[in-house]
Write a protein that holds these residues in place. Sequence first.
Motif, short mmCIF file in Angstrom:
data_model
loop_
_atom_site.label_atom_id
_atom_site.label_comp_id
_atom_site.label_asym_id
_atom_site.label_seq_id
_atom_site.Cartn_x
_atom_site.Cartn_y
_atom_site.Cartn_z
N UNK A 1 22.67 -45.38 93.90
CA UNK A 1 21.43 -45.04 94.58
C UNK A 1 21.68 -44.39 95.94
N UNK A 2 22.79 -44.75 96.58
CA UNK A 2 23.10 -44.14 97.89
C UNK A 2 23.49 -42.68 97.75
N UNK A 3 23.76 -42.23 96.53
CA UNK A 3 24.17 -40.84 96.32
C UNK A 3 23.02 -39.96 95.87
N UNK A 4 21.80 -40.49 95.80
CA UNK A 4 20.64 -39.68 95.42
C UNK A 4 20.53 -38.47 96.35
N UNK A 5 20.38 -37.30 95.74
CA UNK A 5 20.27 -36.07 96.53
C UNK A 5 21.59 -35.36 96.72
N UNK A 6 22.71 -36.00 96.37
CA UNK A 6 24.01 -35.34 96.50
C UNK A 6 24.16 -34.26 95.42
N UNK A 7 24.87 -33.21 95.74
CA UNK A 7 24.99 -32.04 94.87
C UNK A 7 25.90 -32.30 93.68
N UNK A 8 25.51 -31.76 92.52
CA UNK A 8 26.36 -31.78 91.33
C UNK A 8 27.41 -30.68 91.47
N UNK A 9 28.67 -31.05 91.26
CA UNK A 9 29.77 -30.09 91.20
C UNK A 9 30.68 -30.51 90.06
N UNK A 10 30.89 -29.61 89.08
CA UNK A 10 31.69 -30.02 87.93
C UNK A 10 33.12 -30.32 88.35
N UNK A 11 33.69 -31.36 87.75
CA UNK A 11 35.05 -31.77 88.08
C UNK A 11 35.16 -32.65 89.30
N UNK A 12 34.02 -33.01 89.92
CA UNK A 12 34.06 -33.75 91.18
C UNK A 12 33.76 -35.24 90.97
N UNK A 13 34.47 -36.08 91.71
CA UNK A 13 34.29 -37.54 91.60
C UNK A 13 33.88 -38.16 92.93
N UNK A 14 33.29 -37.39 93.82
CA UNK A 14 32.79 -37.94 95.07
C UNK A 14 33.75 -37.70 96.22
N UNK A 15 33.41 -38.22 97.40
CA UNK A 15 32.28 -39.14 97.63
C UNK A 15 30.96 -38.44 97.92
N UNK A 16 30.96 -37.10 98.04
CA UNK A 16 29.73 -36.42 98.41
C UNK A 16 29.21 -35.47 97.34
N UNK A 17 30.03 -35.13 96.36
CA UNK A 17 29.61 -34.31 95.22
C UNK A 17 30.15 -34.94 93.95
N UNK A 18 29.44 -34.73 92.84
CA UNK A 18 29.79 -35.42 91.60
C UNK A 18 29.46 -34.57 90.38
N UNK A 19 30.21 -34.82 89.28
CA UNK A 19 29.68 -34.46 87.97
C UNK A 19 29.22 -35.77 87.34
#
Length: 341
Positions: free
Chosen positions: A238-256
């Motif tokens: 829930x703390x990551x709501x609004x973070x951008x999707x980026x393929x191949x990413x595991x955080x902490x600020x972008x994710x697939x």
Amino acid sequence: MASHRRPKQPNRARVSVLTAMAAAAVALTSQAAHADPKPTVKDVKAKVDDLYKQVDKATDKYDGAKDQESKLQKDVGNLQDKVARGQADLNAMRDALGSMATAQYRTGGIDPSVQLFLSADPDTYLDKASTMDQVSSQQADQLRAIQSKQRELAQERLEAQGKMKDLADTRKELGEKKKQVQSKLADANKLLNSLTAQQRAQMQQEDQERANRSSERVALGKGVPASQRAAVAFAAAQTRLGDLYVYGSTGPNTFDCSGLMMWSYAQAGVSLPRTSQAQGTVGPHLSMSQLQIGDLVIMDGGSHVGMWAGNGQVLHAPHTGTVVKYEAVSDMTFDYGVRVG
């Protein structure tokens, strides 16, 4: 008396031109009547959504290849360290044998058995030396140890070479998977760019309204977490709501999609595998009615994963161009749920 002249015949070339012009006009009229209408916002959205599902599948394979590359790189490093340590041990053993030879020389010449070892193939040394009956017990032990170490080192080098080849193959595969993802994304962008600015704004507004409705429903829902660890993972997600999707990413600020699940459960001390396909195997499978907050939700044939948020909602990282958000599971293709053990 009236003159009865025959009417002048039209020029054949003129007739041919007029006929061709008429045929062309009919053809253009027919084409205009049957021309494909410009795609609607609904049509483009359906095609783009399908492309994004294909991107999910390609991204999952890309993630798997990337994870394999990381593991192989670690294996290669460990093997290279092992080979280096083995070579150092072998050098020390040879130095010890050299010291023995030096001592023997000072006392009257090198033992023929040691001389034979230093000048011949070590793999055949013991057989030759035994026929000479010139090897002491201590020397035989040292020579056998060196021979064994040489064989061990050769095997480790062979294993390291194999791993390096696997790593090269995996990196090639990784590049191909990346191209597949980029190609699908380019197709989706091409479709989106076929819309007018007004149509794109309409599509974005509809997506935002749907996301807002989902968020409101989740805020009203009261579900029971599947476990304490699931509760921690869900709170982290829930703390990551609004973070951008980026393929191949595991955080902490972008994710697939699988990267978000991996990161969220890591905050609860749970290590999940890298891909959505693999994450679908970490626990028992559940029907939709069995889902509790924090359970994984496997979708789209195993190519997409999210987290159950309660009240019919999934918290997930959808695809390129979106952010981490809630979305109704009814808007997706549900396969099964997974309770993380």
